[in-house]
Design a protein around this motif. Structure first.
Motif: not given
Ligand code: 0WD
Length: 256
Positions: A19-20, A40, A64-65, A146, A164, A192-193, A195, A197
């Motif tokens: 995760s970022i 979460q 959980d938001v 973002t 976003k 892009p990374i 992860t 998400a």
């Molecule tokens: O390429 C990428 N990975 C990019 C990510 C490029 C540019 C931006 N981002 C952003 C994402 O849109 C996000 O806003 O960075 C942020 C972190 O994302 P991440 O590190 O890429 O993804 P991840 O490791 O999956 O963490 C995001 C987490 C969720 O993970 P999952 O995969 O289980 O949906 O956001 C959390 C959750 O842990 N999340 C929540 N936390 C609290 N309440 C909720 C919620 N309802 N929903 C998701």
């Protein structure tokens, strides 16, 4: 001495080591910040506890938001451990899978639109509001993540791009609202990374390859790249920066 010495940071959005938010936590820990974490759901709890322990923290709170009561409880619990804090990292986003693949209209429903905006944009404002009493008057920093899809219609990003855009506008309005009490609000637009998400986004591997071939630096970015800039933006070194979107994308956004 690290440049976040004496600062306290609440880190949201850790879902895995990739995760970022994990990269941000590691960099902030290295620079001397004291950290607290949220998870979460129960499935993620032990993973987040492990990440916290690696940063010398035992403050791990459920959040959980989508649940107002959890937002309030999180700040109340944090307030019992800390009389105030300086840094809030919002690294949370979600859209139903069908809303981030195919054509924009394919996955568009009223419900998907509401979910994407609720979790990916409203949550920033909601957390900022709930954290306000603990953050005011401390030269604090709120930081979110973002993506370029907020300003360009990128293939497959679809509803998340619209959410976003809302998030980036929320950054500006929050910056105006909270500036007078010393709190800065910024976003990092990360390249892009891979992860969890990102894995939900159709054609993500193709996007990574395209960036590697075309970005000015001919590479993608890492969570360490993002973590370091997050740390700078959240520190007093960035005391004059608010309402900004800072690109950490190996320069990809500047090319035509
Ligand atoms: O390429 C990428 N990975 C990019 C990510 C490029 C540019 C931006 N981002 C952003 C994402 O849109 C996000 O806003 O960075 C942020 C972190 O994302 P991440 O590190 O890429 O993804 P991840 O490791 O999956 O963490 C995001 C987490 C969720 O993970 P999952 O995969 O289980 O949906 O956001 C959390 C959750 O842990 N999340 C929540 N936390 C609290 N309440 C909720 C919620 N309802 N929903 C998701």
């Amino acid at each position: 001495m690290g440049f976040l010495q004496g600062k306290r940071a609440l880190i949201t959005g850790i879902a895995s080591q990739r995760s970022i938010a994990s990269g941000i936590a590691e960099a902030m820990h290295r620079e001397g910040a004291e950290l607290a974490f949220t998870y979460q759901n129960e499935k993620l709890k032990s993973r987040v506890e492990k990440a916290a322990a690696e940063c010398g923290s035992d403050i791990v709170l459920p959040l959980d938001v989508t649940d107002d009561a959890q937002i309030d409880a999180c700040m109340e619990q944090l307030g019992k451990r800390w009389d105030g804090f300086d840094i809030l990292v919002h690294a949370i986003a979600f859209a139903p899978r069908e809303a981030i693949s195919g054509q924009f209209l394919d996955g568009l429903t009223r419900e998907n639109f509401a979910i994407a905006h609720d979790i990916s944009a409203y949550s920033l404002a909601a957390l900022a509001k709930a954290a306000r009493p603990l953050m005011a008057g401390r030269n604090g920093s709120i930081l979110t993540l973002t993506y370029l899809g907020a300003e360009r219609a990128l293939e497959g990003y679809n509803l998340m791009g619209v959410a976003k855009a809302s998030l980036e506008s929320t950054v500006r309005y929050l910056a105006c609202n909270l500036g007078p009490e010393g709190t800065r609000v910024n976003a990092i637009s990360a390249g892009p990374i891979k992860t969890l998400a990102a894995a939900g986004i159709a054609g993500f591997r193709k996007i990574l390859g395209h960036v590697e071939e075309n970005a000015p630096m001919r590479r993608t970015v890492t969570i360490e790249d993002v973590g370091n800039v997050a740390t700078f933006l959240s520190s007093d070194l960035a005391s004059g920066v608010t309402g900004e979107i800072t690109y950490v994308d190996a320069g990809y956004n500047i090319i035509g």
